[in-house]
Design a protein around this motif. Structure first.
Motif, mmCIF file in Angstrom:
data_model
loop_
_atom_site.group_PDB
_atom_site.id
_atom_site.type_symbol
_atom_site.label_atom_id
_atom_site.label_comp_id
_atom_site.label_asym_id
_atom_site.label_seq_id
_atom_site.Cartn_x
_atom_site.Cartn_y
_atom_site.Cartn_z
ATOM 1 N N ILE A 145 0.828 -1.204 0.000
ATOM 2 C CA ILE A 145 0.000 0.000 0.000
ATOM 3 C C ILE A 145 0.867 1.260 0.000
ATOM 4 N N LEU A 146 2.040 1.185 0.591
ATOM 5 C CA LEU A 146 2.862 2.378 0.777
ATOM 6 C C LEU A 146 3.235 3.030 -0.538
ATOM 7 N N THR A 147 3.472 2.210 -1.569
ATOM 8 C CA THR A 147 3.861 2.771 -2.860
ATOM 9 C C THR A 147 2.680 2.916 -3.813
ATOM 10 N N LYS A 148 1.701 2.031 -3.682
ATOM 11 C CA LYS A 148 0.551 2.097 -4.584
ATOM 12 C C LYS A 148 -0.344 3.295 -4.283
ATOM 13 N N GLN A 149 -0.481 3.625 -3.026
ATOM 14 C CA GLN A 149 -1.336 4.746 -2.616
ATOM 15 C C GLN A 149 -0.530 5.653 -1.680
ATOM 16 N N GLU A 150 0.539 6.185 -2.191
ATOM 17 C CA GLU A 150 1.503 6.898 -1.359
ATOM 18 C C GLU A 150 0.909 8.098 -0.647
ATOM 19 N N LYS A 151 0.208 8.964 -1.369
ATOM 20 C CA LYS A 151 -0.326 10.178 -0.752
ATOM 21 C C LYS A 151 -1.349 9.847 0.319
ATOM 22 N N GLU A 152 -2.221 8.900 0.019
ATOM 23 C CA GLU A 152 -3.240 8.522 0.986
ATOM 24 C C GLU A 152 -2.611 7.903 2.236
ATOM 25 N N ALA A 153 -1.588 7.055 2.046
ATOM 26 C CA ALA A 153 -0.907 6.449 3.195
ATOM 27 C C ALA A 153 -0.235 7.516 4.048
ATOM 28 N N GLU A 154 0.314 8.533 3.409
ATOM 29 C CA GLU A 154 0.922 9.632 4.156
ATOM 30 C C GLU A 154 -0.101 10.316 5.060
ATOM 31 N N LEU A 155 -1.316 10.512 4.537
ATOM 32 C CA LEU A 155 -2.363 11.158 5.322
ATOM 33 C C LEU A 155 -2.769 10.296 6.521
ATOM 34 N N VAL A 156 -2.816 8.982 6.317
ATOM 35 C CA VAL A 156 -3.151 8.073 7.410
ATOM 36 C C VAL A 156 -2.110 8.174 8.517
#
Length: 558
Positions: A145-156
């Motif tokens: 998930i960290l690379t596939k949805q990077e921006k969203e993971a950052e927000l989490v």
């Protein structure tokens, strides 16, 4: 084209499945269908097309769920993670969150708990955290998930109070984590690349748990550093015991130390001089007698090495060195005068319901007691324990259960007989005696016992018993109030201590699920060398009232 219908209830944190190119119809209390991959919770009706030639049964895939799911044929379903394919910062943590935890799990890593994937272990742990407080939220992210949805993971991660990192080794993932977790005050790593460091309350701590990495710390932080190192040591030791309860405890300890006090861990707090004063004032004789007795003295030394809430360590010390002097000491210091100022209550969650019918008839108090009595009379014990969930109390070798009615009217007793492997390597037999009283609902009971000077009170439930009494599952929640310890557990029992047939696996797993327990949480009991067990019940005791032993295979109702 036939349809298969099954019922389910979907809870936050559980896996579910989506179908590519399928038509999903959802009735979710008037709400629209969540986007693919989103975790949601509610009763609903879901229509999923499934390919006829699929080699994996769609029913087995949905075995952990429970709305109305209808299958017909056409498309193939695939499993997706409990973590959303697209992380949404507005839904990661609910508005009532008081502790926001995230776990990042590397690759396809498996846990030491019977090789169950870490993702599954942590999702189950997330559900258990809510037994303590609905505001404790743990979300599990896979490394992908960290690379596939990077921006969203950052927000989490920007909302996270505590981060647990497990088996993250890939250099790209390590680099990403280092860049995006700097603001998280508490981070604990297990089996990770050395570049990932532990951080407790904003202080970085070395992975070898010996020294601080940060230099030039401000004056006055010495106490905080010492406390952080002690917390890390306790967390690492608990995690390393490789059972689900201690993993759960590790997360509670982090919440307790760096977010807010956790009520069930209140007994971690030292009481100081008042404890010593209470002991000398009220229990001087018992204290001196204990210190002069080798077994009692060894028990105190052993207990002093255990963390206050490490029930495995504490009970093994007690069972290894129990003696009349130690019982007198505990009775005075803990039970009579509560010199440690401790308290504990029987856990109310999960709310496990008892068996309501047996052989097609409503369960009565008399039949429930007879089910406990089980095979005693035909065999030399009521039941023998095959496996248990609690690492402190359910894992002893050669566990026999003796249930019987006493001489006095409406008295009922329970005596477990079990082996203990002491800390010096000896195998010895131990026996306890519980008074058993009916609760209002048939199949529920209160057990009380004086165990080495401390009274324990337990709420037991008969969860399931087969008609032929080939196996049974009993659940309990208990508290030793004066010792400040509460606990839960479940035991799977059979007449001979041998595992039930594989044909019973589905029913056993269903019973365990009703207790909030996964089958991989059970400890198998060693029943291989159980000679000379001190069995037998008091003269004048009675056994069954409604169920009568007719042969070795079945108990018949009169």
């Amino acid at each position: 084209m036939s349809e298969i219908v099954m019922e389910a209830k979907l809870n936050i944190g559980y896996r579910y499945y989506s179908c590519s190119e399928s038509q999903l119809k959802l009735v979710n209390h008037g709400r629209s269908l969540p986007r693919r991959g989103r975790i949601f919770s509610s009763s609903f009706t879901l229509t999923l097309p499934i390919i006829k030639s699929s080699t994996t049964s769609p029913i087995s895939k949905f075995s952990t769920l429970s709305p109305i799911i209808k299958f017909n044929t056409n498309f193939q379903c695939k499993r997706i993670s409990a973590v959303a394919d697209k992380v949404d910062d507005q839904e990661t943590f609910s508005t009532n969150s008081v502790a926001k935890l995230v776990a990042i799990v590397g690759g396809e890593s498996t846990s030491p708990l019977k090789n169950v994937p870490w993702e599954d272990v942590l999702i189950h742990t997330a559900a258990k955290l809510k037994w303590i407080d609905e505001g404790y939220n743990l979300h599990v992210l896979t490394e992908s998930i960290l690379t596939k949805q990077e921006k969203e993971a950052e927000l989490v991660l920007a909302q996270t109070d505590i981060l647990i990192i497990i088996n993250v080794q890939h250099q790209d993932s390590v680099k990403w984590v280092l860049q995006n977790t700097e603001v998280i005050p508490t981070i604990v790593c297990f089996d990770c690349c050395p570049a990932l460091q532990n951080k407790l309350g904003g202080l970085k701590v070395s992975n070898n748990n010996q020294t601080m990495i940060e230099k030039f710390l401000p004056l006055g932080q010495g106490k905080q550093i010492k406390e952080s190192l002690e917390v890390l040591r306790t967390v690492q030791e608990a995690w390393g015991r490789n059972n689900s309860d201690d993993i759960w405890f590790s997360l509670l300890l982090l919440i307790n130390s760096y977010i807010r006090p956790v009520p069930v861990l209140q007994n971690l707090r030292a009481k100081g001089f008042s404890t010593l004063y209470c002991m000398i004032k009220n229990c001087r004789t018992q204290l001196v007698d204990c210190l002069l007795d080798p077994n009692c003295r060894e028990a105190l030394v052993c207990l002093n090495k255990c963390a206050p809430t490490d029930q495995v360590c504490n009970y093994r010390c007690i069972a290894s060195y129990e003696s009349p002097k130690f019982e007198a000491f505990s009775l005075c210091v803990l039970q009579k005068h509560n010199c440690l100022g401790l308290n504990a209550e029987i856990p109310v969650k999960p709310n496990v319901q008892p068996l309501s019918f047996f052989r097609g008839s409503p369960l009565t108090h008399e039949v429930a007691e007879d089910l406990f009595v089980g095979w005693l009379g035909k065999l030399n014990s009521s039941w023998r324990v095959v496996a248990g969930q609690n690492p402190a109390y359910d894992q002893f070798p050669c566990q026999y259960q003796l249930f019987y009615r006493g001489k006095a009217k409406r008295t009922f007793w329970y005596e477990p007989v079990f082996q203990v492997k002491t800390l010096d390597g000896q195998l010895i037999w131990r026996r306890r005696r519980y008074r058993v009283k009916r609760e209002d609902i048939p199949g529920t009971f209160i057990f009380t016992v004086l165990d080495n000077g401390v009274v324990s009170r337990e709420f037991w439930r008969i969860v399931d018993v087969t008609d032929d009494l080939s196996w049974a599952l009993f659940y309990y929640g208990g508290a030793a109030q004066a010792a400040g310890q509460s606990y839960r557990g479940a035991i799977l029992v059979t007449p001979d201590g041998i595992w039930p047939s594989k044909n019973e696996a589905q029913r056993i797993n269903s019973a365990l699920e009703r207790c909030g327990i996964k089958d991989w949480e059970l400890f198998g009991v060693d029943n291989t060398c159980c000679t000379n067990a001190p069995l037998g019940i008091p003269e004048g005791s009675s056994l069954h009232v409604t169920l009568q032993l007719r042969d070795s295979n079945v108990l018949s109702c009169e």
